[in-house]
Design an enzyme around this catalytic site. Sequence first.
Site, PDB file in Angstrom:
ATOM      1  N   ASP A  10       0.851  -1.244   0.076  1.00 27.16           N
ATOM      2  CA  ASP A  10       0.244   0.040   0.026  1.00 27.16           C
ATOM      3  C   ASP A  10       0.886   1.286   0.020  1.00 27.16           C
ATOM      4  O   ASP A  10       2.225   1.137   0.203  1.00 27.16           O
ATOM      5  CB  ASP A  10      -0.823  -0.013   1.238  1.00 27.16           C
ATOM      6  CG  ASP A  10      -1.919   1.337   1.122  1.00 27.16           C
ATOM      7  OD1 ASP A  10      -2.469   1.495   0.091  1.00 27.16           O
ATOM      8  OD2 ASP A  10      -2.208   1.652   2.290  1.00 27.16           O
ATOM      9  N   SER A  11       0.149   2.384  -0.281  1.00 31.52           N
ATOM     10  CA  SER A  11       1.029   3.775  -0.214  1.00 31.52           C
ATOM     11  C   SER A  11       1.426   3.918   1.412  1.00 31.52           C
ATOM     12  O   SER A  11       2.287   5.032   1.651  1.00 31.52           O
ATOM     13  CB  SER A  11       0.574   4.679  -1.069  1.00 31.52           C
ATOM     14  OG  SER A  11      -0.973   5.096  -0.106  1.00 31.52           O
ATOM     15  N   CYS A  73      -4.424  -1.638  -2.115  1.00 31.94           N
ATOM     16  CA  CYS A  73      -4.537   0.018  -2.158  1.00 31.94           C
ATOM     17  C   CYS A  73      -5.498   0.228  -3.472  1.00 31.94           C
ATOM     18  O   CYS A  73      -5.358  -0.662  -4.377  1.00 31.94           O
ATOM     19  CB  CYS A  73      -3.195   0.498  -2.674  1.00 31.94           C
ATOM     20  SG  CYS A  73      -3.150   2.208  -2.969  1.00 31.94           S
ATOM     21  N   GLU A 151      -3.355   9.258   7.869  1.00 25.44           N
ATOM     22  CA  GLU A 151      -1.755   9.273   7.841  1.00 25.44           C
ATOM     23  C   GLU A 151      -1.421  10.238   9.267  1.00 25.44           C
ATOM     24  O   GLU A 151      -0.093  10.268   9.570  1.00 25.44           O
ATOM     25  CB  GLU A 151      -1.399   9.786   6.622  1.00 25.44           C
ATOM     26  CG  GLU A 151      -1.410   8.857   5.589  1.00 25.44           C
ATOM     27  CD  GLU A 151      -0.702   7.427   5.741  1.00 25.44           C
ATOM     28  OE1 GLU A 151       0.344   7.551   6.409  1.00 25.44           O
ATOM     29  OE2 GLU A 151      -1.026   6.375   5.394  1.00 25.44           O
ATOM     30  N   CYS A 183     -11.038   2.758  -0.481  1.00 26.48           N
ATOM     31  CA  CYS A 183      -9.634   3.048   0.119  1.00 26.48           C
ATOM     32  C   CYS A 183      -9.534   2.571   1.103  1.00 26.48           C
ATOM     33  O   CYS A 183     -10.156   2.457   2.275  1.00 26.48           O
ATOM     34  CB  CYS A 183      -9.463   4.721   0.045  1.00 26.48           C
ATOM     35  SG  CYS A 183      -7.886   5.162   0.807  1.00 26.48           S
ATOM     36  N   HIS A 185      -7.512   2.993   3.674  1.00 25.28           N
ATOM     37  CA  HIS A 185      -7.296   3.759   4.848  1.00 25.28           C
ATOM     38  C   HIS A 185      -8.770   4.159   5.445  1.00 25.28           C
ATOM     39  O   HIS A 185      -8.701   4.445   6.522  1.00 25.28           O
ATOM     40  CB  HIS A 185      -6.880   5.410   4.470  1.00 25.28           C
ATOM     41  CG  HIS A 185      -5.227   5.247   4.025  1.00 25.28           C
ATOM     42  ND1 HIS A 185      -4.795   4.762   2.964  1.00 25.28           N
ATOM     43  CD2 HIS A 185      -4.152   5.974   4.600  1.00 25.28           C
ATOM     44  CE1 HIS A 185      -3.673   4.839   2.891  1.00 25.28           C
ATOM     45  NE2 HIS A 185      -3.127   5.574   4.017  1.00 25.28           N
TER      46      HIS A 185
END
Length: 271
Positions: A10-11, A73, A151, A183, A185
């Site tokens: 994932d990023s 992701c 984040e 997403c 996240h």
Amino acid sequence: MSDASIGIFDSGVGGLTVARAILDQLPDEPLLYVADTARFPYGPKPIAEVRANALEVLDHLVEEGVKMLVIACNSASSAVLRDARERYRVPVIEVIQPAVRAAVSATSTGKVGLVATHATVTSRAYDDAFAAAPHVTLTSVACPRFVEFVERGITMGDELLGVAREYLAPIVEAGCDTLILGCTHYPLLTGVISYVAGDRVTLVSSAEETAKDVYRVLHDRRLARAEGSPEPAHRFLATGDPAPFGALGRRFLGPEIGLVESAPLGITSSA
């Protein structure tokens, strides 16, 4: 190959929601997780750039000898899935189709909402995936700031609540009874999203469904570790500074994250 790790990419920390689900369903399997934090976020980037970044990380995971790739992701899944399945001999699991299957099963009105990054929404990957379910009307909204909050470790507060109300207004107005968190996240913001969307809206996270796909493929291809194998050793790598990823990752995933290594990809942060 059965003792090799499952490679997850994932990023940032969002893919840890998928990693957590895999650990819960497959506690004997070792994970090798790479977070491309040096080039985070992927959502605002052009699809071609996301594709190039993702393939570089996936190449590294394959070189490390993983037995399966999990693209945790949505932005990367929408950009690179077809290329990845042609490029690598190991199985490749992504997060879009599992979420779509769950949403089709969950909706009773056929009105489904999608919150995702700009890259995922503009790719129309979810629109294509829902083509097999013509009774579903999809309302898509790009929510880039959600990733920023996660984040930064922010999961509640007045600013986040205001942003959520603005983003989710089209979903509420469309009368969606099911909402895909498009997403990885976003499941970390389930509290505020559910609060704004309302209790009658079913939230669909791809993490659990993706883990089910991982379980199925490991079983069907006889890639699972043998019973009685030693306790798995997990590795977590970041292309950027490992320290902040480790601190935030332990909060969201748990003690399975020990020392975070630097991913030797030879890349630098984007300007």
